[in-house]
Design a protein around this motif. Structure first.
Motif, PDB file in Angstrom:
ATOM      1  N   GLY A 187      15.250  74.665  -9.989  1.00 48.85           N
ATOM      2  CA  GLY A 187      14.114  74.402  -9.728  1.00 48.85           C
ATOM      3  C   GLY A 187      13.241  74.438 -11.081  1.00 48.85           C
ATOM      4  O   GLY A 187      12.472  74.142 -11.247  1.00 48.85           O
ATOM      5  N   ILE A 188      13.706  75.420 -11.802  1.00 46.83           N
ATOM      6  CA  ILE A 188      13.175  75.689 -13.178  1.00 46.83           C
ATOM      7  C   ILE A 188      13.245  74.528 -13.931  1.00 46.83           C
ATOM      8  O   ILE A 188      12.309  73.890 -14.823  1.00 46.83           O
ATOM      9  CB  ILE A 188      13.795  77.083 -13.924  1.00 46.83           C
ATOM     10  CG1 ILE A 188      13.500  78.275 -13.180  1.00 46.83           C
ATOM     11  CG2 ILE A 188      13.382  77.168 -15.319  1.00 46.83           C
ATOM     12  CD1 ILE A 188      14.117  79.458 -13.524  1.00 46.83           C
ATOM     13  N   VAL A 189      14.617  73.797 -13.982  1.00 49.99           N
ATOM     14  CA  VAL A 189      14.641  72.628 -14.829  1.00 49.99           C
ATOM     15  C   VAL A 189      14.155  71.569 -14.353  1.00 49.99           C
ATOM     16  O   VAL A 189      13.349  70.840 -15.085  1.00 49.99           O
ATOM     17  CB  VAL A 189      16.285  72.601 -15.103  1.00 49.99           C
ATOM     18  CG1 VAL A 189      16.578  71.143 -15.375  1.00 49.99           C
ATOM     19  CG2 VAL A 189      17.120  73.618 -15.671  1.00 49.99           C
ATOM     20  N   ALA A 190      13.774  71.547 -13.017  1.00 54.69           N
ATOM     21  CA  ALA A 190      12.933  70.256 -12.549  1.00 54.69           C
ATOM     22  C   ALA A 190      11.600  70.429 -12.870  1.00 54.69           C
ATOM     23  O   ALA A 190      11.065  69.347 -13.344  1.00 54.69           O
ATOM     24  CB  ALA A 190      13.263  70.117 -10.890  1.00 54.69           C
ATOM     25  N   GLY A 191      11.147  71.706 -12.890  1.00 52.11           N
ATOM     26  CA  GLY A 191       9.708  71.774 -13.283  1.00 52.11           C
ATOM     27  C   GLY A 191       9.309  71.550 -14.548  1.00 52.11           C
ATOM     28  O   GLY A 191       8.658  70.972 -15.152  1.00 52.11           O
ATOM     29  N   SER A 192      10.400  72.053 -15.376  1.00 51.48           N
ATOM     30  CA  SER A 192      10.297  71.816 -17.028  1.00 51.48           C
ATOM     31  C   SER A 192      10.344  70.464 -17.159  1.00 51.48           C
ATOM     32  O   SER A 192       9.636  70.041 -18.110  1.00 51.48           O
ATOM     33  CB  SER A 192      11.281  72.784 -17.530  1.00 51.48           C
ATOM     34  OG  SER A 192      12.558  72.083 -17.359  1.00 51.48           O
TER      35      SER A 192
END
Lengths: 260, 375
Positions: A187-192
């Motif tokens: 999720g963090i990677v997708a958001g970033s």
């Protein structure tokens, strides 16, 4: 198909060059554009600024979004949760341009920030039309895009995982590091990816709330604007593409896509 | 049974006390969630090294009890003692208990080995020792060599064993199991029941096992508590609970049971107090046979016959009212002979010792059970 063809033309035309005398495009492959990009310190500076601010915005957004998403997903009651989700979504209902002009007004020398500081008898800050203003505006613009993937990934972690971790002797910081963060990483990677690529490609905010050029501005000027050097624009446009490719590969290496 | 007195000052009792010291003791524990009372005054001792089950229908408070022992819930009132030490307000990570979760709760981003090592890693055990102990725990559950696999690559039964190994590796004072076999199919479940019990006996740890499956509880437990509506109905060995249910609820929930009340009870026992008798204890008399000494008997006619292979189940409407289910082994009877009995008049008889007079007349709605062993 059309999309892929456009990308292919972009890739190929980056290796063409503009004849300096006739201003016509020479359809022969060469590295002239990239040599200019590398040699001219202006373009290096613009590239570094663009990537640097994109990274800064991304880090800030993750640091803001994660605690908020964690609170909304795991701690808040249903009403507070709804309020948080609504307040994060609400800005998306207004136009992108409205939001950046709003920031321009807020950060203006006589704007809301300085007015408030003045009322509080504090020294005023002068950040309008600086990189700081760009950073703040971008951070605000992309926060929803970073928040929701992180929220979704945190919401999906079963409560029993956190209980199991605690049951085996882990206090909260340890559980955060060993269980929550690894499971929220996709999720963090997708958001970033959202905040990073959206900042990287933006050319309106830098000139509206800031006073500087991003890669996008140079590309715009060369393709549609006064400079009118389409092959050079295409070559510069490949820089963000390359940066994103490197970023995605790096994300894959740390295993961000394994849980997808 | 000698009951140890609670002993809060002494954390490491001398050896002869250690055996007497209850592994877990709940004292007057209540738990309310808003308006709902999940646990309503439970007092209970679990001895060291025993396989103790908490049996009850869903919503009976058994899982809530387990979660209060683990530390995931704090009792509204009452005390939880672990080896004599008051742990009522301690966080889960400060308690020497480990839980096997119903959904196993294996971390999907870690390998089997990392999952099993997790507790040791958190406590800062050195890597080599960690690996050794994890391998040992995996051998115990017959999963040696599975360290490098991911939980997603395992079958349900294997995951269940990893979850068990992950709890055992920490060598806790008590292992808590929350319906760990619920997600497995029947065959695997029966196999795991035997295996779980064997592991527990080999390592001698205290197991507290929550289940709604009465057969499971009877098969595995040294002792069990039958729970209903947040209260303990009866505590005892499987034989005690099965043969001498102390309440109507226990008689009905643990195994199939017949209850007779009113006129039927009066005809059989001379008193209108409700009695229970297990279907397999009743025999159908041959035509001219008279009930033996110490047997009570009643007449009726067979309403229904179900041939079950090894057994036949008869439902008999009794002349004084009520009905009895009778289970007979098909020793020398063919299915034809068994089915022929339908509609016939019969006389039923059973040893007086096999019928129990219940403490209360109504099923499951009476005053709270005493929370002690059956008599």
């Amino acid at each position: 198909m059309v999309y892929l063809a456009a990308l292919a033309i972009l890739l190929v035309s980056a290796f063409w060059r503009l004849d300096p005398l006739s201003f016509s495009v020479v359809h022969r492959l060469g590295l002239t554009n990239f040599q200019i990009l590398w040699r001219e310190s202006v373009y290096r500076k613009i590239a570094v600024r663009t990537v640097g601010i994109s990274a800064g915005v991304t880090i800030t957004d993750v640091l803001l979004a994660f605690p908020l998403a964690y609170y909304a997903a795991r701690l808040a009651g249903s009403r507070l949760k709804a309020a948080i989700l609504l307040s994060v979504t609400l800005p998306l209902w207004s136009s992108y341009l409205v939001r950046i002009y709003a920031w321009r007004l807020i950060l203006d020398r006589q704007g809301l920030v300085n007015w408030t500081l003045h009322k509080l008898h504090l020294a005023s800050v002068d950040i309008s039309f600086t990189n700081w203003a760009i950073w703040i505006a971008f951070t605000y613009l992309w926060l929803p895009f970073v928040f929701f993937p992180i929220y979704a990934s945190l919401e999906r972690i079963p409560g029993s995982f956190l209980e199991a971790s605690s049951d085996m002797g882990a206090k909260w910081p340890m559980t955060l590091r060993r269980v929550i963060l690894p499971l929220a990483l996709p999720g963090i990677v997708a958001g970033s990816i959202f905040s990073f690529s959206l900042t990287l490609g933006d050319y309106i905010t830098p000139t509206t709330v800031g006073n500087t050029q991003f890669i996008g501005n140079v590309v715009y000027n060369n393709v549609l604007g006064v400079a009118s050097n389409q092959p050079f624009g295409a070559a510069f446009a490949l820089v963000p593409v390359a940066v994103m490719a490197i970023y995605l590969l790096a994300a894959r290496r740390v295993g961000a896509f394994e849980a997808l | 049974m000698a009951r140890p007195t609670p002993d809060t000052e002494q954390r490491t009792p001398p050896p002869e006390r250690a055996r007497l010291q209850a592994a877990v003791r709940l004292e007057g524990v209540h738990k309310r969630f808003g308006d709902v009372t999940a646990v309503d005054g439970v007092t209970l001792d679990v001895r060291q090294g025993e396989f103790f089950s908490m049996l009850g229908p869903s919503g009976s408070g058994k899982t809530t009890c387990l979660r209060m022992i683990a530390g995931f819930e704090t009792p509204t009132s009452g005390t939880v003692l672990l080896l004599g030490r008051d742990v009522t307000r301690l966080a889960p990570y400060d308690r020497d208990v480990n839980t096997v979760f119903q959904d196993y709760a294996l971390f999907p981003h870690m390998t089997v080995g990392q999952n099993v090592e997790y507790g040791l890693r958190v406590k800062g055990v050195a890597p080599e020792e960690r690996r050794g102990r994890a391998a040992e725990a995996l051998r115990m559950v017959r999963l040696e060599g599975f360290e490098r696999r991911k939980p997603s690559q395992l079958s349900g039964g294997q995951r269940q064993r990893v979850a068990l190994a992950r709890a055992l590796v920490n060598q806790p004072a008590v292992v808590l199991l929350d319906e760990p076999l619920g997600a497995l199919d029947l065959k695997l479940r029966q196999q795991m029941q035997i295996e779980l019990k064997a592991i527990q006996q080999r390592i001698g740890l205290t197991f507290i096992y929550v289940t709604h499956d009465q057969e499971e509880a009877l098969t595995m437990s040294d002792r069990l508590a039958v729970m209903n509506a947040g209260r303990i109905e009866q505590v005892g060995t499987p034989a005690e609970v099965y043969e001498k249910p102390s309440t109507g609820f226990v008689a009905g929930f643990v195994g199939v049971s017949n209850t007779l009340s009113g006129d039927a009870a009066r005809e059989v026992t001379g008193s209108s107090a409700t009695i229970t008798v297990r279907p397999e204890k009743i025999r159908m008399l041959e035509r001219d046979e008279r009930p033996g000494d110490g047997e009570c008997s009643v007449t009726g006619h067979v309403r229904d016959v179900v041939y079950l292979g090894a057994n036949t189940r008869y439902t008999v409407d009794l002349d004084p009212g009520g009905e009895l289910v009778v289970l007979q082994q098909n020793l020398a009877r063919s299915s034809m002979e068994a089915l022929e009995v339908r509609g016939k008049r019969v006389r039923l008889a059973w040893d007086r010792l096999h019928s129990r007079t219940l403490a209360r007349s109504e099923e499951g709605t009476g005053p709270p059970g005493p929370g002690e062993e059956g008599t």
